[in-house]
Motif scaffolding. Sequence first.
Motif, PDB file in Angstrom:
ATOM      1  N   UNK A  38      25.704  12.752  47.290  1.00  9.45           N
ATOM      2  CA  UNK A  38      25.090  11.468  47.621  1.00  9.45           C
ATOM      3  C   UNK A  38      24.460  10.784  46.409  1.00  9.45           C
ATOM      4  N   UNK A  39      24.305  11.526  45.324  1.00  9.94           N
ATOM      5  CA  UNK A  39      23.651  10.978  44.134  1.00  9.94           C
ATOM      6  C   UNK A  39      24.670  10.256  43.255  1.00  9.94           C
ATOM      7  N   UNK A  40      24.354   9.022  42.922  1.00  7.78           N
ATOM      8  CA  UNK A  40      25.232   8.218  42.072  1.00  7.78           C
ATOM      9  C   UNK A  40      25.087   8.601  40.607  1.00  7.78           C
ATOM     10  N   UNK A  41      23.912   9.127  40.223  1.00  2.95           N
ATOM     11  CA  UNK A  41      23.619   9.396  38.826  1.00  2.95           C
ATOM     12  C   UNK A  41      23.232  10.862  38.636  1.00  2.95           C
ATOM     13  N   UNK A  42      23.650  11.437  37.506  1.00  2.96           N
ATOM     14  CA  UNK A  42      23.277  12.789  37.105  1.00  2.96           C
ATOM     15  C   UNK A  42      22.469  12.685  35.815  1.00  2.96           C
ATOM     16  N   UNK A  43      21.268  13.222  35.839  1.00  3.24           N
ATOM     17  CA  UNK A  43      20.402  13.209  34.662  1.00  3.24           C
ATOM     18  C   UNK A  43      20.256  14.621  34.122  1.00  3.24           C
TER      19      UNK A  43
END
Length: 399
Positions: A140-145
């Motif tokens: 569900x997460x659009x971004x990976x940090x």
Amino acid sequence: MISPNIPNLLTTIIPAALLLLQLPATALLMSRLIKGPSRIPPLEPDSPTLDLLGACTAVVPTLNEAERIAPCLEGLSHQSYELREVVVVDSYSVDGTGDLVKAAAQKDPRFRLINDDPLPPGWVGRPWALNWGFLASSQKCEWILGIDADTQPHPGLIASLLKTAAAGNYDLISLSPQFILKYPGELWLQPALLMTLVYRFGPTGTGGDVPERVMANGQCFLCKREVLVALGGYEVAKGSFCDDVTLARYAAAKGFKVGFLDGAKVLKVRMYEGAIETWNEWGRSLDLKDAASGGQIWGDLWLLFAVQGLPVPIVLWYLLSGSLPAIAVSGQFGLWGLNVFLVAVRSALCFAIAPSYDRTQASGKWLFWLSPLADPLAFLRILISAFNQPTQWRGRKYS
């Protein structure tokens, strides 16, 4: 008997050769530094908006980080609702790192501790752990940090990153931090090592003109999930000791928009304890040879030698040898003037990079301003690193 040609050699041929070496390098350096005043401003702490709800997964790779991970865990716990989860990928630490993460998870259910599989052949530990965390992250997460355990995130870090990425249409964005310095030796050496990056790639926020000159920092490395999927995760950088730059340049070459910006107001880091550890650990990867061609490496070595390694020794030689009065007579004014100019530029850059340092806990703070004297050592460190492959990193040994 001394040959009469030797004075002629010292006063004409060598100065002329040095000028031929240094003049084009100086022109190249100034073409990069002149972009500084128009660079993208440093990121400011920000608050999320509802469209960012649960948009980001933070992945923290760890291996025996118990002595320094607490500020990172605390900083991540203070991020708002834009942070859906924190996946800590621990490579079976034996110092209690996992216990600290579990304690954080009891207070904040967004924290999740997992262990990666044993390191397979051909992989370096950090990209392996980051890839493991990426695969375990919420779809569900659009971004990976990707964020390192020695960082200290400001509460408004991730919201600021996500908004900046959206506003600039970035697919991948990483930040330079504010470095926490404490001891005299590192106050003198670390800025000189940092300057090797500024000289090669320009000030943070000016951008790489071509993919081969893109810079990145894996301490805080944000990437769209769909981009990581398209790139095959971190596998392209699996054997790289500068996996951040390797992955960023690969992404840029594929047409994705990559940014490297100033994060000194939203991120701090305490990397190494003292000058020796800074020399040994940070110096191993600063050459960036794993992300560069042989031509790039040699070109960078020429530049650093000409504009960072030589100026201080040349100026000191003229001052200490008593040759200064004879400059005009011998025709060496050009060499003297050029190197005085380069030392002056480097000294002025101390003011430019001062905001990149937190010296509030430091002893011998004044040594920061003498860091130009460490420039020849910084060049030597890059030279040594360029011809040596690391055999150990963060406690792991590599063949």
